[in-house]
Design an enzyme around this catalytic site. Structure first.
Site, PDB file in Angstrom:
ATOM      1  N   PHE A  82       0.863  -1.179   0.000  1.00 56.92           N
ATOM      2  CA  PHE A  82       0.000   0.000   0.000  1.00 56.92           C
ATOM      3  C   PHE A  82       0.904   1.236   0.000  1.00 56.92           C
ATOM      4  O   PHE A  82       1.893   1.286   0.743  1.00 56.92           O
ATOM      5  CB  PHE A  82      -0.898  -0.010   1.236  1.00 56.92           C
ATOM      6  CG  PHE A  82      -1.939   1.057   1.235  1.00 56.92           C
ATOM      7  CD1 PHE A  82      -3.046   0.952   0.414  1.00 56.92           C
ATOM      8  CD2 PHE A  82      -1.811   2.178   2.040  1.00 56.92           C
ATOM      9  CE1 PHE A  82      -4.025   1.947   0.389  1.00 56.92           C
ATOM     10  CE2 PHE A  82      -2.769   3.176   2.021  1.00 56.92           C
ATOM     11  CZ  PHE A  82      -3.885   3.062   1.195  1.00 56.92           C
TER      12      PHE A  82
ATOM     13  N   ASP B  52       1.881  -5.880   7.966  1.00 59.23           N
ATOM     14  CA  ASP B  52       0.707  -5.028   7.820  1.00 59.23           C
ATOM     15  C   ASP B  52      -0.500  -5.955   7.660  1.00 59.23           C
ATOM     16  O   ASP B  52      -0.611  -6.689   6.678  1.00 59.23           O
ATOM     17  CB  ASP B  52       0.853  -4.131   6.590  1.00 59.23           C
ATOM     18  CG  ASP B  52      -0.311  -3.169   6.417  1.00 59.23           C
ATOM     19  OD1 ASP B  52      -1.458  -3.546   6.755  1.00 59.23           O
ATOM     20  OD2 ASP B  52      -0.102  -2.052   5.913  1.00 59.23           O
TER      21      ASP B  52
ATOM     22  N   TYR C 124     -10.896  -0.196  10.778  1.00 57.18           N
ATOM     23  CA  TYR C 124     -12.133   0.280  10.156  1.00 57.18           C
ATOM     24  C   TYR C 124     -12.563  -0.581   8.980  1.00 57.18           C
ATOM     25  O   TYR C 124     -13.585  -0.287   8.344  1.00 57.18           O
ATOM     26  CB  TYR C 124     -12.011   1.744   9.720  1.00 57.18           C
ATOM     27  CG  TYR C 124     -10.764   2.095   8.938  1.00 57.18           C
ATOM     28  CD1 TYR C 124     -10.659   1.811   7.588  1.00 57.18           C
ATOM     29  CD2 TYR C 124      -9.703   2.736   9.563  1.00 57.18           C
ATOM     30  CE1 TYR C 124      -9.523   2.141   6.872  1.00 57.18           C
ATOM     31  CE2 TYR C 124      -8.564   3.074   8.865  1.00 57.18           C
ATOM     32  CZ  TYR C 124      -8.472   2.775   7.516  1.00 57.18           C
ATOM     33  OH  TYR C 124      -7.339   3.102   6.809  1.00 57.18           O
ATOM     34  N   LYS C 125     -11.826  -1.637   8.685  1.00 53.75           N
ATOM     35  CA  LYS C 125     -12.215  -2.530   7.593  1.00 53.75           C
ATOM     36  C   LYS C 125     -13.016  -3.695   8.170  1.00 53.75           C
ATOM     37  O   LYS C 125     -14.171  -3.548   8.550  1.00 53.75           O
ATOM     38  CB  LYS C 125     -10.984  -2.982   6.815  1.00 53.75           C
ATOM     39  CG  LYS C 125     -10.168  -1.839   6.192  1.00 53.75           C
ATOM     40  CD  LYS C 125      -8.989  -2.368   5.416  1.00 53.75           C
ATOM     41  CE  LYS C 125      -8.027  -1.258   4.978  1.00 53.75           C
ATOM     42  NZ  LYS C 125      -8.633  -0.281   4.058  1.00 53.75           N
TER      43      LYS C 125
ATOM     44  N   ARG D 129     -12.823  -4.138  -7.190  1.00 50.75           N
ATOM     45  CA  ARG D 129     -12.598  -4.871  -5.933  1.00 50.75           C
ATOM     46  C   ARG D 129     -13.921  -5.114  -5.218  1.00 50.75           C
ATOM     47  O   ARG D 129     -14.756  -4.213  -5.094  1.00 50.75           O
ATOM     48  CB  ARG D 129     -11.680  -4.082  -4.993  1.00 50.75           C
ATOM     49  CG  ARG D 129     -10.283  -3.848  -5.476  1.00 50.75           C
ATOM     50  CD  ARG D 129      -9.363  -3.432  -4.335  1.00 50.75           C
ATOM     51  NE  ARG D 129      -9.988  -2.461  -3.440  1.00 50.75           N
ATOM     52  CZ  ARG D 129      -9.512  -2.108  -2.251  1.00 50.75           C
ATOM     53  NH1 ARG D 129      -8.394  -2.660  -1.796  1.00 50.75           N
ATOM     54  NH2 ARG D 129     -10.120  -1.201  -1.500  1.00 50.75           N
TER      55      ARG D 129
END
Length: 420
Positions: free
Chosen positions: A140, A209, A234-235, A392
């Site tokens: 990322f 990560d 938050y995912k 996605r």
């Protein structure tokens, strides 16, 4: 085509939903339609998880009572001060960590900096000659930026290597490696235990990560011997937009963990206001400044959903993983049935051992991805896209149904058939 248009597939989705051991958890989340009443199939939990129904009332209580009436007393009487470690204890079993090794505070990027610089410093205590940081070549972007900064701060050189090659590239000069457990573009799951073991054989430290794996699949930090790990909440953990991230520091490394961000909240005596910094014992030294209490306590309430899974912790993640794989298998099969041949190619590995909890589909015409996703959202199927040309779809096992999956694949096929 009669099978696709008739009831057989709908019946299959209904049977799968009826057999789903996690199906009751769907009612714990706000999954109603949009403001205009359009029903929504939400497949973007890999970017922002849905709202647990209990959070608004808890947050209102924090604002109105704890902040509004108790005010500063809430730091002690409502447990605000201990919240980063207390919420960390809720995250820990979901990533395979024993107590006392996870703290929730700050953002993912800030925690990546703490972990990576700390890892390099540890490696150099054991071998001062280690001058290299490896970073996942498809990481990322923010992780890459932080890795560059960590290299400057430590005087190390940074080398980007494909995640699958890091195990073979680590050598006597390697101090640490920063690796994504799941690739955010493709959904590929990387070998956390194997890469960690290879880094340790080379004398290097592993920093993971977990942003796209925490809450979606078993991680096993303790079992793998990982040194450091960072993840957002938050995912798949459904903590809300901008909810604080977590930092894992393996217990035996904590006394040697030298954070590059020594803030007053991680001081051994934070209210002494001493001139010199003396780090706190244990995972508390992973803190920096005053925690974001509103977001932190919203996250704490969100994590209570996991208590409703039959076996909280590692066994729960086995259940979650089984459903995740079943959802993504079903989606790939239904996309093949509904989407015109040649329009999309899955870039997500087919093998279960290499798949996270998302499916990424590459458009034959890369410029088509943005407009296609925009039209999907307009029709009530919410995913997202990433350049170049990737659609996605994230599958959150706590609330995604097989009926959602069938509807999403059907609408995707309709959109693509209507486009020239």
């Amino acid at each position: 085509m009669s099978e696709e248009r008739g009831t057989r597939v709908e019946d299959e989705a209904a049977r799968l939903d009826a057999a789903d051991e996690l199906r009751a958890l769907r009612e714990e989340f706000v999954l109603d339609g949009d403001e205009d009443g359009t029903p929504v199939v939400y497949l973007d939990g890999n970017s922002l998880g849905a709202l647990p129904r209990s959070v608004p009332a808890r947050l209102a209580d924090v604002v109105e009572r704890e902040w509004g009436r108790m005010r500063i007393r809430s730091w002690t009487e409502s447990g605000w001060w201990e919240a980063p470690e207390r919420v960390g204890e809720r995250v820990a079993p979901l990533v395979g960590a024993a107590a006392g090794q996870v703290v929730v505070a700050d953002s993912t990027s800030v925690n990546v900096l703490k972990a990576l610089v700390g890892a390099v410093r540890l490696a150099r205590e054991d071998d001062p000659g280690r001058a290299e940081i490896l970073v996942d070549a498809t990481t990322f972007p923010s992780d890459g930026y932080i890795a560059e900064s960590a290299a400057r701060l430590t005087g190390a050189r940074l080398r980007a290597v494909p995640a699958g090659e890091i195990a073979g590239e680590a050598g006597p000069a390697t101090a640490a490696a920063l690796v994504n457990h799941v690739d955010y573009r493709t959904g590929e799951l990387h070998d956390l235990p194997g890469i960690t073991a290879a880094l340790h054989r080379a004398g290097a430290r592993a920093v993971w990560d977990l942003c796209h794996s925490a809450g979606a699949l078993p991680v096993g930090l303790d079992a793998s011997g990982a040194d450091f790990a960072v993840g957002c909440t938050y995912k798949y953990l459904n903590g809300g937009p901008g909810s604080p991230a977590f930092l894992y520091v393996r217990r035996d490394l904590q006394p040697r963990f030298d954070s590059p961000l020594p803030g007053w909240n991680s001081h051994s005596e934070p209210f002494a206001m001493a001139e010199g910094y003396v780090p706190a014992e244990g995972i508390a030294r992973g803190r920096v400044g005053t925690p974001d209490i509103l977001s932190l306590l919203a996250l704490e309430e969100s994590l209570k959903v996991w208590e409703r899974v039959d076996a909280y912790g590692g066994a729960a993640m086995v259940q979650v993983r089984e459903k995740s794989l079943a959802l993504t298998d079903f989606f790939l099969r239904r996309v093949e049935a509904h989407v015109p041949a040649g329009r999309l190619t899955s870039v997500t590995p087919g093998e279960h051992a290499r798949r996270g909890s998302q499916v990424s589909l590459l458009c034959a015409d890369e410029d088509e991805a943005g407009p296609v996703m925009k039209e999907l959202i307009a029709r009530g199927v919410v995913g997202d896209f990433r350049h170049p040309g990737v659609l996605r779809f994230g599958f959150t096992p706590l609330y995604t149904s097989f009926a959602d999956v069938e509807a999403a694949a059907r609408v995707l096929g309709e959109v693509l058939r209507e486009r020239p």
